[in-house]
Design an enzyme around this catalytic site. Structure first.
Site, PDB file in Angstrom:
ATOM      1  N   SER A  62      39.590  46.705  49.020  1.00 37.01           N
ATOM      2  CA  SER A  62      40.892  47.365  49.072  1.00 37.01           C
ATOM      3  C   SER A  62      40.987  48.318  50.265  1.00 37.01           C
ATOM      4  CB  SER A  62      41.142  48.153  47.788  1.00 37.01           C
ATOM      5  OG  SER A  62      40.978  47.317  46.659  1.00 37.01           O
TER       6      SER A  62
HETATM    7  N1  SAH Z   1      37.146  46.981  43.754  1.00 38.30           N
HETATM    8  C1  SAH Z   1      36.927  45.951  44.737  1.00 38.30           C
HETATM    9  C2  SAH Z   1      38.198  45.162  45.015  1.00 38.30           C
HETATM   10  C3  SAH Z   1      37.914  43.710  44.990  1.00 38.30           C
HETATM   11  S1  SAH Z   1      39.294  42.612  44.963  1.00 38.30           S
HETATM   12  C4  SAH Z   1      36.285  46.507  45.996  1.00 38.30           C
HETATM   13  O1  SAH Z   1      36.147  47.736  46.117  1.00 38.30           O
HETATM   14  O2  SAH Z   1      35.879  45.736  46.864  1.00 38.30           O
HETATM   15  C5  SAH Z   1      39.448  42.256  43.239  1.00 38.30           C
HETATM   16  C6  SAH Z   1      38.254  41.666  42.543  1.00 38.30           C
HETATM   17  O3  SAH Z   1      38.662  41.390  41.196  1.00 38.30           O
HETATM   18  C7  SAH Z   1      37.755  40.337  43.103  1.00 38.30           C
HETATM   19  O4  SAH Z   1      36.394  40.439  43.426  1.00 38.30           O
HETATM   20  C8  SAH Z   1      37.999  39.333  41.967  1.00 38.30           C
HETATM   21  O5  SAH Z   1      37.016  38.325  41.878  1.00 38.30           O
HETATM   22  C9  SAH Z   1      37.967  40.247  40.757  1.00 38.30           C
HETATM   23  N2  SAH Z   1      38.639  39.701  39.567  1.00 38.30           N
HETATM   24  C10 SAH Z   1      39.796  39.001  39.488  1.00 38.30           C
HETATM   25  N3  SAH Z   1      40.071  38.686  38.215  1.00 38.30           N
HETATM   26  C11 SAH Z   1      39.069  39.198  37.456  1.00 38.30           C
HETATM   27  C12 SAH Z   1      38.780  39.201  36.053  1.00 38.30           C
HETATM   28  N4  SAH Z   1      39.576  38.612  35.155  1.00 38.30           N
HETATM   29  N5  SAH Z   1      37.655  39.824  35.634  1.00 38.30           N
HETATM   30  C13 SAH Z   1      36.814  40.443  36.516  1.00 38.30           C
HETATM   31  N6  SAH Z   1      37.038  40.475  37.852  1.00 38.30           N
HETATM   32  C14 SAH Z   1      38.148  39.865  38.324  1.00 38.30           C
END
Ligand code: SAH
Length: 211
Positions: A62
């Site tokens: 993000s």
């Molecule tokens: N907090 C992260 C943002 C990653 S983007 C950072 O600091 O880098 C969002 C993430 O959510 C992705 O890695 C994706 O695989 C995950 N995601 C999407 N749906 C999900 C679910 N149902 N359960 C767990 N993770 C999920």
């Protein structure tokens, strides 16, 4: 080398202050966290720009402003036990782990989870428990949580997450598809008070089968 990194992270914290982030602990955690550690080498030179960046598997780390803003919102009630849904690169988890005593984080892509775990270990952050699972369901046997942060956009607010909040607990999450609203939802007994914070853009929260 370390000094160059920390100067860049400190500059990023300064930019975030100028963008309206006021929580001292959040600004300090940003200024102490090497964001390039959470990126591929090819993108490391962009680590301290205030932008979202790809982390593989179609996912993104993000934008630092949004990491800071969501963290600030979540900390207002001084939560002790926090759940993050969407570990991704692990950067948001690294920031949170410096500010709350106990962090739980769930990711549905195994490869990302493994990398994130290694990165937090390298940074000596040991108060984080990882889980490879569908975060729509929360983490029932570790609940309740004082605060929950979802870092992917849900089409609707996941009921399971509301049910896993303590009294007075807060859920911070983006909701929507093309256009998304960042919401802060506060539990008051059996009722939930919802506030719209701002418009945001996240990758989708996927429900069901694991990747
Ligand atoms: N907090 C992260 C943002 C990653 S983007 C950072 O600091 O880098 C969002 C993430 O959510 C992705 O890695 C994706 O695989 C995950 N995601 C999407 N749906 C999900 C679910 N149902 N359960 C767990 N993770 C999920």
């Amino acid at each position: 080398m370390t000094r160059v990194v920390s100067t860049s992270a400190a500059n990023l914290a300064k930019k975030l202050y100028e963008a309206g982030i006021r929580h001292q602990g959040v600004l300090q955690a940003i200024s102490q966290t090497p964001r390039e550690l959470f990126l591929d080498n090819a993108l490391a030179h962009k680590a301290y720009e205030n932008t979202a960046l790809p982390i593989g598997q179609g996912q993104t780390i993000s934008q630092p402003y949004i990491v800071a803003r969501m963290t600030e919102l979540l900390l207002q009630t001084q939560p002790k036990k926090v759940l993050e849904v969407g570990t991704g690169s692990g950067y948001q988890a690294a920031i949170l782990a410096q500010l709350v005593p106990e962090l739980y984080t769930i990711e549905r892509i195994k490869g990302l989870q493994i990398q994130a775990r290694q990165r937090l270990k390298r940074l000596d952050l040991h108060n984080v428990t990882f889980k490879y699972a569908d975060g729509w369901l929360g983490w029932p046997n570790r609940s309740p949580f004082d605060a929950i942060m979802v870092t992917a956009a849900a089409e609707t607010v996941p009921e399971a997450l509301l049910a896993q909040l303590t009294e007075g607990g807060v859920l911070v999450l983006p909701v929507g598809e093309e256009t998304q609203q960042l919401l802060r939802i506060t539990r008051q007994g059996d009722r939930f008070r919802s506030e719209v914070i701002e418009m945001v853009k996240f990758v989708p929260l996927i429900q069901g089968a694991l990747a």
